[in-house]
Design a protein around this motif. Structure first.
Motif, PDB file in Angstrom:
ATOM      1  N   ALA A   3      21.140 -16.915  23.732  1.00 40.74           N
ATOM      2  CA  ALA A   3      21.139 -15.837  22.733  1.00 40.74           C
ATOM      3  C   ALA A   3      22.091 -16.163  21.586  1.00 40.74           C
ATOM      4  N   LEU A   4      23.248 -16.733  21.916  1.00 43.88           N
ATOM      5  CA  LEU A   4      24.203 -17.115  20.882  1.00 43.88           C
ATOM      6  C   LEU A   4      23.623 -18.198  19.978  1.00 43.88           C
ATOM      7  N   VAL A   5      23.019 -19.223  20.578  1.00 41.26           N
ATOM      8  CA  VAL A   5      22.434 -20.307  19.789  1.00 41.26           C
ATOM      9  C   VAL A   5      21.330 -19.777  18.883  1.00 41.26           C
ATOM     10  N   GLU A   6      20.487 -18.904  19.401  1.00 41.02           N
ATOM     11  CA  GLU A   6      19.398 -18.357  18.599  1.00 41.02           C
ATOM     12  C   GLU A   6      19.934 -17.510  17.456  1.00 41.02           C
ATOM     13  N   GLU A   7      20.983 -16.715  17.722  1.00 38.90           N
ATOM     14  CA  GLU A   7      21.561 -15.877  16.664  1.00 38.90           C
ATOM     15  C   GLU A   7      22.190 -16.726  15.571  1.00 38.90           C
ATOM     16  N   VAL A   8      22.941 -17.754  15.950  1.00 40.95           N
ATOM     17  CA  VAL A   8      23.612 -18.604  14.968  1.00 40.95           C
ATOM     18  C   VAL A   8      22.597 -19.412  14.165  1.00 40.95           C
ATOM     19  N   THR A   9      21.568 -19.951  14.813  1.00 42.50           N
ATOM     20  CA  THR A   9      20.585 -20.742  14.067  1.00 42.50           C
ATOM     21  C   THR A   9      19.773 -19.869  13.121  1.00 42.50           C
ATOM     22  N   ARG A  10      19.472 -18.623  13.513  1.00 39.32           N
ATOM     23  CA  ARG A  10      18.773 -17.718  12.586  1.00 39.32           C
ATOM     24  C   ARG A  10      19.612 -17.473  11.347  1.00 39.32           C
ATOM     25  N   CYS A  67      22.000 -19.407  10.162  1.00 36.13           N
ATOM     26  CA  CYS A  67      22.107 -20.640   9.377  1.00 36.13           C
ATOM     27  C   CYS A  67      20.828 -20.893   8.580  1.00 36.13           C
ATOM     28  N   ARG A  68      19.678 -20.600   9.174  1.00 38.90           N
ATOM     29  CA  ARG A  68      18.426 -20.764   8.440  1.00 38.90           C
ATOM     30  C   ARG A  68      18.398 -19.832   7.232  1.00 38.90           C
ATOM     31  N   ALA A  69      18.798 -18.593   7.418  1.00 35.74           N
ATOM     32  CA  ALA A  69      18.786 -17.627   6.323  1.00 35.74           C
ATOM     33  C   ALA A  69      19.754 -18.008   5.205  1.00 35.74           C
ATOM     34  N   ASP A  70      20.888 -18.604   5.590  1.00 35.54           N
ATOM     35  CA  ASP A  70      21.929 -18.940   4.597  1.00 35.54           C
ATOM     36  C   ASP A  70      21.843 -20.376   4.108  1.00 35.54           C
ATOM     37  N   GLY A  71      20.913 -21.153   4.646  1.00 39.88           N
ATOM     38  CA  GLY A  71      20.796 -22.544   4.244  1.00 39.88           C
ATOM     39  C   GLY A  71      21.936 -23.417   4.729  1.00 39.88           C
ATOM     40  N   ALA A 112      14.151 -26.832  16.226  1.00 42.51           N
ATOM     41  CA  ALA A 112      12.964 -26.093  15.775  1.00 42.51           C
ATOM     42  C   ALA A 112      13.322 -24.839  14.987  1.00 42.51           C
ATOM     43  N   SER A 113      14.590 -24.636  14.699  1.00 38.88           N
ATOM     44  CA  SER A 113      15.055 -23.364  14.122  1.00 38.88           C
ATOM     45  C   SER A 113      14.680 -23.164  12.656  1.00 38.88           C
ATOM     46  N   GLY A 114      14.399 -24.248  11.962  1.00 38.73           N
ATOM     47  CA  GLY A 114      14.152 -24.141  10.528  1.00 38.73           C
ATOM     48  C   GLY A 114      15.393 -24.338   9.691  1.00 38.73           C
ATOM     49  N   ALA A 115      16.553 -24.378  10.324  1.00 38.06           N
ATOM     50  CA  ALA A 115      17.810 -24.687   9.634  1.00 38.06           C
ATOM     51  C   ALA A 115      18.053 -26.197   9.711  1.00 38.06           C
ATOM     52  N   ASN A 141      19.602 -33.545  10.847  1.00 34.79           N
ATOM     53  CA  ASN A 141      18.348 -33.663  11.590  1.00 34.79           C
ATOM     54  C   ASN A 141      18.339 -34.923  12.457  1.00 34.79           C
ATOM     55  N   GLU A 142      19.459 -35.148  13.140  1.00 36.17           N
ATOM     56  CA  GLU A 142      19.642 -36.305  14.003  1.00 36.17           C
ATOM     57  C   GLU A 142      20.328 -35.889  15.303  1.00 36.17           C
ATOM     58  N   VAL A 143      20.090 -36.665  16.347  1.00 37.11           N
ATOM     59  CA  VAL A 143      20.831 -36.546  17.605  1.00 37.11           C
ATOM     60  C   VAL A 143      21.725 -37.772  17.715  1.00 37.11           C
TER      61      VAL A 143
END
Length: 245
Positions: free
Chosen positions: A46-53, A55-59, A105-108, A171-173
């Protein structure tokens, strides 16, 4: 840099916290391979999903600290690169791989760092190095036969995060490790030498446990990180942190 978390890695990263205002580092969540509770994994997801959302919104670039432990890569003598097919067998390993996929896959914009066993200032007493120092001081150490660990200085992890963000790597591991898994006995002997003590070793039977990871990608991106592969790397860490603990 925004740092999510308040553990010892987050505290080390705070040293470069004023740099990289475009990035958010996820340094929170389940940190022990022994955790099995689904509730803990659900909170972390839930934390990862909230933070990635956000980050995607804020670029913003999201940096996720994953694991380079046996839980993800398994055991063996082959140096595991970031692009190998993974089939983790433990709940912790499956969780970290699942979260890596969520981040990617978050879009960020994202960066996944697979970190080995970090060691450094502000570790909690139960973590590997402070726990071993305390056991040696107590006069008795429990050693699992065949156990190895790849230790990375938290200061070098911070250096890697700083360098990768400065280089606009995205976009790398990337594995962040020494690439040199060492027998736990070697770590204990090094602690004994620095404390001037000789503890009783209780040897516990167990299978040979060794995980080798490749750091070629890390060193190609940041050539200065090659220093973590030096034969004297463990000695430098013990010189720095045994007196601290």
């Amino acid at each position: 840099m925004e740092i999510v978390g308040n553990g010892f890695i987050a505290r080390n990263l705070a040293g470069v916290g004023e740099r990289h205002p475009h990035a958010t580092v996820l340094a929170a969540g389940v940190s022990s391979t022994s955790v099995l509770a689904e509730s803990a994994f659900a909170r972390e997801a839930a934390l990862v999903e909230e933070v990635t959302r956000r980050c995607r919104a804020d670029g913003r670039l999201v940096v996720f600290l994953s694991t380079a432990s046996h839980a993800l890569y398994g055991t063996g003598d082959t140096a595991m690169a970031e692009d190998v097919e993974l089939l983790p067998t433990s709940p912790y390993g499956r969780q970290k791989l699942r979260l890596e996929h969520i981040v990617a896959a978050s879009g960020a914009p994202w960066l996944v760092l697979r970190v080995s066993h970090a060691t450094g200032r502000w570790q909690r007493p139960h973590q590997l190095l402070p726990a071993l120092v305390e056991q040696v001081r107590s006069g008795s150490v429990r050693v699992y036969q065949g156990a190895h660990r790849d230790l990375i200085d938290a200061a070098d992890l911070t250096r890697a995060v700083d360098g990768l963000l400065a280089g606009d790597v995205a976009n790398e591991v990337v594995n962040v490790a020494s690439g040199r898994p060492l027998p736990i006995q070697a770590v204990i002997h090094g602690i004994e030498k620095r404390l001037g003590l000789s503890a009783r070793h209780e040897i516990v039977d167990g299978p040979r446990s060794i995980t080798r990871v490749s750091v070629e990608k890390l060193c190609a991106l940041l050539p200065e990180m090659r220093s973590v592969t030096d034969a004297g790397y463990l000695d430098r860490m013990l010189d720095r942190y045994v007196p601290y603990y």
